[in-house]
Design an enzyme around this catalytic site. Sequence first.
Site, PDB file in Angstrom:
ATOM      1  N   ASP A  39       0.858  -1.192   0.000  1.00 59.95           N
ATOM      2  CA  ASP A  39       0.000   0.000   0.000  1.00 59.95           C
ATOM      3  C   ASP A  39       0.884   1.227   0.000  1.00 59.95           C
ATOM      4  OD1 ASP A  39      -2.021   2.081   0.813  1.00 59.95           O
ATOM      5  OD2 ASP A  39      -3.268   0.321   1.194  1.00 59.95           O
ATOM      6  N   VAL A  64       1.125   1.570  -6.660  1.00 65.55           N
ATOM      7  CA  VAL A  64       0.919   0.639  -7.787  1.00 65.55           C
ATOM      8  C   VAL A  64       1.179   1.288  -9.145  1.00 65.55           C
ATOM      9  CG1 VAL A  64      -0.671  -0.888  -6.557  1.00 65.55           C
ATOM     10  CG2 VAL A  64      -1.599   1.064  -7.855  1.00 65.55           C
ATOM     11  N   ASN A  90      -6.301  -4.811  -5.763  1.00 64.65           N
ATOM     12  CA  ASN A  90      -7.402  -4.154  -5.045  1.00 64.65           C
ATOM     13  C   ASN A  90      -7.238  -2.635  -4.970  1.00 64.65           C
ATOM     14  OD1 ASN A  90      -9.553  -3.939  -2.711  1.00 64.65           O
ATOM     15  ND2 ASN A  90      -7.664  -3.075  -1.875  1.00 64.65           N
ATOM     16  N   TYR A 158     -14.365   6.819 -13.038  1.00 61.96           N
ATOM     17  CA  TYR A 158     -14.271   5.610 -12.224  1.00 61.96           C
ATOM     18  C   TYR A 158     -14.921   4.413 -12.928  1.00 61.96           C
ATOM     19  CZ  TYR A 158     -14.935   2.344  -8.372  1.00 61.96           C
ATOM     20  OH  TYR A 158     -14.922   1.216  -7.580  1.00 61.96           O
ATOM     21  N   LYS A 162     -13.157   0.912 -14.302  1.00 57.47           N
ATOM     22  CA  LYS A 162     -13.514  -0.448 -13.884  1.00 57.47           C
ATOM     23  C   LYS A 162     -13.985  -1.276 -15.082  1.00 57.47           C
ATOM     24  CE  LYS A 162     -12.432  -0.123  -9.533  1.00 57.47           C
ATOM     25  NZ  LYS A 162     -11.325  -0.920  -8.969  1.00 57.47           N
ATOM     26  N   PRO A 188     -17.609  -5.813  -6.655  1.00 56.25           N
ATOM     27  CA  PRO A 188     -18.441  -5.540  -5.474  1.00 56.25           C
ATOM     28  C   PRO A 188     -19.507  -4.492  -5.788  1.00 56.25           C
ATOM     29  CG  PRO A 188     -16.073  -5.112  -5.056  1.00 56.25           C
ATOM     30  CD  PRO A 188     -16.270  -5.220  -6.532  1.00 56.25           C
TER      31      PRO A 188
HETATM   32  N1  LIG Z   1     -16.207   0.498  -1.338  1.00 56.35           N
HETATM   33  C1  LIG Z   1     -16.997   0.280  -2.386  1.00 56.35           C
HETATM   34  O1  LIG Z   1     -18.210   0.575  -2.398  1.00 56.35           O
HETATM   35  C2  LIG Z   1     -16.419  -0.376  -3.621  1.00 56.35           C
HETATM   36  C3  LIG Z   1     -17.305  -0.914  -4.569  1.00 56.35           C
HETATM   37  C4  LIG Z   1     -16.795  -1.501  -5.695  1.00 56.35           C
HETATM   38  C5  LIG Z   1     -15.436  -1.595  -5.883  1.00 56.35           C
HETATM   39  N2  LIG Z   1     -14.592  -1.068  -4.953  1.00 56.35           N
HETATM   40  C6  LIG Z   1     -13.151  -1.173  -5.189  1.00 56.35           C
HETATM   41  O2  LIG Z   1     -12.553  -1.861  -4.122  1.00 56.35           O
HETATM   42  C7  LIG Z   1     -11.223  -1.392  -3.924  1.00 56.35           C
HETATM   43  C8  LIG Z   1     -11.036  -0.950  -2.482  1.00 56.35           C
HETATM   44  O3  LIG Z   1     -12.034   0.000  -2.155  1.00 56.35           O
HETATM   45  P1  LIG Z   1     -12.166   0.588  -0.683  1.00 56.35           P
HETATM   46  O4  LIG Z   1     -13.555   1.042  -0.512  1.00 56.35           O
HETATM   47  O5  LIG Z   1     -11.570  -0.338   0.295  1.00 56.35           O
HETATM   48  O6  LIG Z   1     -11.225   1.874  -0.837  1.00 56.35           O
HETATM   49  P2  LIG Z   1     -10.344   2.626   0.260  1.00 56.35           P
HETATM   50  O7  LIG Z   1     -10.129   3.997  -0.279  1.00 56.35           O
HETATM   51  O8  LIG Z   1     -10.958   2.462   1.606  1.00 56.35           O
HETATM   52  O9  LIG Z   1      -8.969   1.827   0.249  1.00 56.35           O
HETATM   53  C9  LIG Z   1      -8.129   1.881  -0.861  1.00 56.35           C
HETATM   54  C10 LIG Z   1      -6.735   1.476  -0.441  1.00 56.35           C
HETATM   55  O10 LIG Z   1      -5.907   1.553  -1.608  1.00 56.35           O
HETATM   56  C11 LIG Z   1      -4.743   2.301  -1.285  1.00 56.35           C
HETATM   57  N3  LIG Z   1      -4.252   2.972  -2.495  1.00 56.35           N
HETATM   58  C12 LIG Z   1      -4.843   3.992  -3.170  1.00 56.35           C
HETATM   59  N4  LIG Z   1      -4.065   4.350  -4.208  1.00 56.35           N
HETATM   60  C13 LIG Z   1      -2.969   3.536  -4.183  1.00 56.35           C
HETATM   61  C14 LIG Z   1      -1.796   3.431  -4.977  1.00 56.35           C
HETATM   62  N5  LIG Z   1      -1.574   4.256  -6.022  1.00 56.35           N
HETATM   63  N6  LIG Z   1      -0.900   2.490  -4.665  1.00 56.35           N
HETATM   64  C15 LIG Z   1      -1.093   1.677  -3.599  1.00 56.35           C
HETATM   65  N7  LIG Z   1      -2.166   1.723  -2.804  1.00 56.35           N
HETATM   66  C16 LIG Z   1      -3.085   2.664  -3.090  1.00 56.35           C
HETATM   67  C17 LIG Z   1      -5.166   3.291  -0.210  1.00 56.35           C
HETATM   68  O11 LIG Z   1      -4.054   3.758   0.529  1.00 56.35           O
HETATM   69  C18 LIG Z   1      -6.128   2.440   0.604  1.00 56.35           C
HETATM   70  O12 LIG Z   1      -5.457   1.693   1.595  1.00 56.35           O
HETATM   71  C19 LIG Z   1     -11.017  -0.273  -4.950  1.00 56.35           C
HETATM   72  O13 LIG Z   1     -10.411  -0.803  -6.122  1.00 56.35           O
HETATM   73  C20 LIG Z   1     -12.442   0.164  -5.256  1.00 56.35           C
HETATM   74  O14 LIG Z   1     -12.555   0.762  -6.525  1.00 56.35           O
HETATM   75  C21 LIG Z   1     -15.043  -0.456  -3.824  1.00 56.35           C
END
Ligand SMILES: NC(=O)c1ccc[n+]([C@@H]2O[C@H](COP(=O)([O-])OP(=O)(O)OC[C@H]3O[C@@H](n4cnc5c(N)ncnc54)[C@H](O)[C@@H]3O)[C@@H](O)[C@H]2O)c1
Length: 254
Positions: A39, A64, A90, A158, A162, A188
Site C-alpha cells: 500500500d 501501484v 485491489n 471511475y 472499472k 463488489p
Molecule cells: N467500497 C466500495 O463501495 C467499492 C465498490 C466496488 C469496488 N470497490 C473497489 O474496491 C477497492 C477498495 O475499495 P475501498 O472502498 O476499500 O477503498 P479505500 O479507499 O478504503 O482503500 C483503498 C486502499 O488503496 C490504497 N491505495 C490507493 N491508491 C494507491 C496506490 N496508487 N498504490 C497503492 N495503494 C493505493 C489506499 O491507501 C487504501 O489503503 C477499490 O479498487 C475500489 O474501486 C469499492
Amino acid sequence: MSKNEKRSRVAIVTGGASGIGLVLSQALAENGYSVVIADMQNAETAAKKLQAGGLNVVGVKADVTSVEDTANMVAVATKTYGGLDVLVNNAGIFTSLTLKPFDQISPAEWMKVMEVNTLGPFLCAKAALPALRARGGGRIVNIASTSQLKGAPFMLHYTSSKGAVVGFTRSLARELGSEGITVNSIAPGFTLSTGVLAAGMEEKMGEVVRRTGRSIQRDQTPEDLVGALLFFSGEGSDFITGQTLAVDGGSAFL
Ligand SMILES: NC(=O)c1ccc[n+]([C@@H]2O[C@H](COP(=O)([O-])OP(=O)(O)OC[C@H]3O[C@@H](n4cnc5c(N)ncnc54)[C@H](O)[C@@H]3O)[C@@H](O)[C@H]2O)c1
C-alpha cells in the site's frame, strides 16, 4: 519439502492497508496464506496489527503506479516467503472521488483515476508474472465494480476505469491460461469499507444503491467479498478464468 507437506501459498494484496483490502488480507492470512500488504500508506502498521494476531503478514510501501515499487513488492514476497501464488489487484481510487457530472471532470482527474485503477493492475501483473511462472501457475484477482456493470452517474472516470479492468481480466486470461495462471475479477456492489465510512459516502448514496436495489436488501460489508476471493485464489477455481463475479447481494446480473 516432503511430497505430502503443503507449501504455504503466498499472496500480495495491493491497497491492503485499509478498507476492503485489509479485510481481504486478513481473510487470506486466516486461511493459511502468507500475505504481503502493499500500500502507498500504512502498509507496515496494518501488517503489524495482523502479526499481533499471529498471522503471517508483512507490509511494504508501494505505489501501484510505480514500476520500481511494484517490482519491490514482488521482491519482498519472494524474499520473505519464497515465492508468489496470488496477486490481488485491489488498490484503487474510489473513496476520494468527488461525485460530479461528467462535463465537470477535468482531464487531470480523469487521468489520475485511470492511472491508479488501470495502469496499477497492469504494472502489478507485469511485476508478478515471473514469480507466478516460477511457481508453475498462479492467480490474479482484480477488484472491479458493479457500478461499471449497471452504469452509475457522476463518476464516469471511475466506471470507465472499472470497465477497463473487466477487459483487462478477459484478455489477460487469454494470454496466461496456457501457463496455469487464472485471471478473474470480483465486482463488489457499494460496500461499507472504512474508506467509504470515513468519507461519509454512505450518506450520499440512496436507498436503492445501498439496499432496496439488491435482491438481498441490506448494506454490503467487505466481509461479503471474502468467499469469492478465497474461491478465485484457491484450487477449486482451477478451470475458471476471464470471469467477473458480481458480489452485490443480487443487484447486477451478468
Ligand atoms: N467500497 C466500495 O463501495 C467499492 C465498490 C466496488 C469496488 N470497490 C473497489 O474496491 C477497492 C477498495 O475499495 P475501498 O472502498 O476499500 O477503498 P479505500 O479507499 O478504503 O482503500 C483503498 C486502499 O488503496 C490504497 N491505495 C490507493 N491508491 C494507491 C496506490 N496508487 N498504490 C497503492 N495503494 C493505493 C489506499 O491507501 C487504501 O489503503 C477499490 O479498487 C475500489 O474501486 C469499492
